[in-house]
Design an enzyme around this catalytic site. Structure first.
Site, short mmCIF file in Angstrom:
data_model
loop_
_atom_site.label_atom_id
_atom_site.label_comp_id
_atom_site.label_asym_id
_atom_site.label_seq_id
_atom_site.Cartn_x
_atom_site.Cartn_y
_atom_site.Cartn_z
N LYS A 23 77.83 -87.06 41.00
CA LYS A 23 78.58 -86.49 42.13
C LYS A 23 77.81 -85.33 42.75
O LYS A 23 77.48 -85.36 43.93
CB LYS A 23 79.97 -86.07 41.69
CG LYS A 23 80.81 -87.29 41.27
CD LYS A 23 81.73 -86.95 40.16
CE LYS A 23 82.37 -88.10 39.43
NZ LYS A 23 82.85 -89.23 40.15
N ASP A 67 85.27 -81.15 30.89
CA ASP A 67 84.65 -82.24 31.65
C ASP A 67 84.48 -81.74 33.08
O ASP A 67 85.44 -81.61 33.82
CB ASP A 67 85.57 -83.47 31.60
CG ASP A 67 85.08 -84.61 32.50
OD1 ASP A 67 84.02 -84.46 33.14
OD2 ASP A 67 85.77 -85.65 32.55
N TRP A 76 91.43 -88.91 34.49
CA TRP A 76 90.27 -88.83 33.60
C TRP A 76 90.59 -88.04 32.34
O TRP A 76 90.13 -88.39 31.25
CB TRP A 76 89.06 -88.24 34.33
CG TRP A 76 88.57 -89.18 35.39
CD1 TRP A 76 88.64 -89.00 36.75
CD2 TRP A 76 87.96 -90.47 35.20
NE1 TRP A 76 88.11 -90.09 37.40
CE2 TRP A 76 87.70 -91.00 36.48
CE3 TRP A 76 87.63 -91.22 34.07
CZ2 TRP A 76 87.10 -92.26 36.66
CZ3 TRP A 76 87.04 -92.47 34.24
CH2 TRP A 76 86.78 -92.98 35.52
N1 PMP Z 1 85.44 -87.61 34.30
C1 PMP Z 1 85.61 -87.37 35.62
C2 PMP Z 1 86.26 -86.08 36.04
C3 PMP Z 1 85.20 -88.32 36.55
O1 PMP Z 1 85.39 -88.09 37.85
C4 PMP Z 1 84.59 -89.52 36.11
C5 PMP Z 1 84.07 -90.57 37.06
N2 PMP Z 1 84.49 -90.58 38.32
C6 PMP Z 1 84.46 -89.73 34.74
C7 PMP Z 1 84.87 -88.74 33.86
C8 PMP Z 1 83.84 -90.99 34.21
O2 PMP Z 1 82.50 -90.96 34.46
P1 PMP Z 1 81.50 -92.17 34.16
O3 PMP Z 1 81.82 -93.26 35.12
O4 PMP Z 1 80.16 -91.55 34.39
O5 PMP Z 1 81.69 -92.58 32.75
#
Ligand code: PMP
Length: 361
Positions: free
Chosen positions: A197, A173, A102
């Site tokens: 989450k 994040d 991510w």
């Molecule tokens: N950052 C992290 C640390 C994540 O775990 C996730 C999704 N699992 C995201 C960003 C992306 O999130 P979204 O699907 O809500 O765009």
């Protein structure tokens, strides 16, 4: 009705009392003869829910007064673009600490919009098994900001300390560990987290941002992408995801009821320690690839001796009512996500299952 033992990585389990409250209120919210979804986002009924969600966020996390609390849309993925659009002007560069898939995505997105540097990466052969040390961070003292990912959902690593970025604003994040415990919000210029989450359903993104930082951000971008727009309108610039924010309110109200984030942390540590101990005590069968000081309490990743056994493990666990244990499609292995709403009993059941599986395997 039996609730599943839900180890999904997100969307993930929600606290049953928060769902039951939604069920009770679904078709007649507080005697208004309609569901909260059917209310105007500018009416009194919804406004009270919206402001309670903000107040609970402030209270639980101890958000300082000089921070905005915003509810946005577009997932954490939109934040990957929105952060540089607001805070990375031409002529400046931003530092990214890459600790997993991510943060890599956040970096790539920012690269499309401006100048970015990798301040550190712990990638080895496409895998990330640890958080870097402070002395590994090659920070630019003139950077527009430093971006980090507090918990790495795919690889199961988590920061257990905050990097010192000097005078450079820190942006984190926290999608996969927001509110797993208290955090020093004031050490960050901005925190963002998809809700799905730890704190609610998908479709809502929580943003905490220092007012001064937001007020001085770039103005030459579309109105809806400016944090300042949402701040000036109490996250009601356009129609927000009202039902998602309502459910988030229910989750936070329940979180407060059980004792707030100190109690949440105590429970999370107890669950994580139980599972890591089970892995370590059966080290001839289970292998945790993550360095001990970087282990995540939210996403616990481990391997079995063969991929075949891993498949069998997931399929037998599913039959026994434990779902969501397959590792991410990019990493394989087993991943148990132990977010706030996962009860200790589910982890205890998983550990018993692991012990008997290891014996028979
Ligand atoms: N950052 C992290 C640390 C994540 O775990 C996730 C999704 N699992 C995201 C960003 C992306 O999130 P979204 O699907 O809500 O765009």
């Amino acid at each position: 009705m039996a609730r599943a033992h839900n180890f999904n990585a997100g969307p993930a389990g929600l606290p049953l009392p928060a769902l039951e409250r939604a069920q009770r209120e679904l078709i007649d919210f507080e005697g208004t003869g309609m569901s909260i979804m059917e209310h105007s986002h500018r009416g009194k009924a919804y406004e009270a829910v919206h402001n309670e969600a903000i107040a609970l966020t402030r209270e639980l996390l101890g958000v300082p007064d000089d921070y905005y609390v915003l509810f946005l849309q577009g997932g954490a993925s939109l934040q990957f673009a929105q952060v540089p659009m607001n805070f990375l002007p031409a002529g400046k560069s931003a530092d990214y600490v890459i600790t997993g898939g991510w943060s890599e995505k956040a970096y790539q997105e920012a690269q499309r919009l401006g100048t970015v540097r990798v301040a550190a990466t712990t990638e080895v052969n496409k895998a990330y098994t640890r958080i870097p040390r402070q002395d590994e961070l090659k920070l630019d003292p003139d950077a527009a900001y430093v971006h980090m990912t507090s918990n790495n959902t795919l690889f199961g690593t988590q920061w257990h300390w905050l990097p010192d970025t000097g005078k450079v604003p820190l942006i984190s994040d926290m999608s996969s560990d927001i509110m797993w415990r208290k955090v020093d919000v004031a050490k960050h210029a901005l925190i963002y987290a998809g809700a799905q989450k730890n704190i609610g359903p998908s479709g809502v993104v929580l943003v905490l941002a220092r007012k001064e930082y937001v007020d001085n951000a770039r103005k030459d971008i579309p109105t809806i992408l400016r944090y300042a727009t949402h701040a000036a309108n109490n996250s009601l610039y356009n129609t927000p995801p009202t039902f998602g924010i309502y459910l988030l309110r229910n989750v936070l109200a329940y979180t407060k009821e059980i004792g707030g984030l100190d109690e949440v942390e105590r429970r999370n540590r107890k669950k994580g320690d139980l599972l890591y101990t089970a892995i370590d005590e059966n080290a001839d069968f289970f292998r945790a690839p993550v360095a001990k000081d970087s282990r995540s309490y939210m996403n616990i990743v481990f391997r079995l001796p063969t991929e075949e056994l891993e498949k069998k493990f997931v399929s037998e666990a599913t039959k026994a009512g434990m779902i969501g244990l397959a590792g991410h499609r990019s990493t394989g292995g087993i991943r148990a996500s132990l977010y706030n709403a996962v009860p200790y009993e589910s982890v205890s059941k998983l550990v018993d299952f692991m012990k008997s599986f290891a014996k028979q395997g």
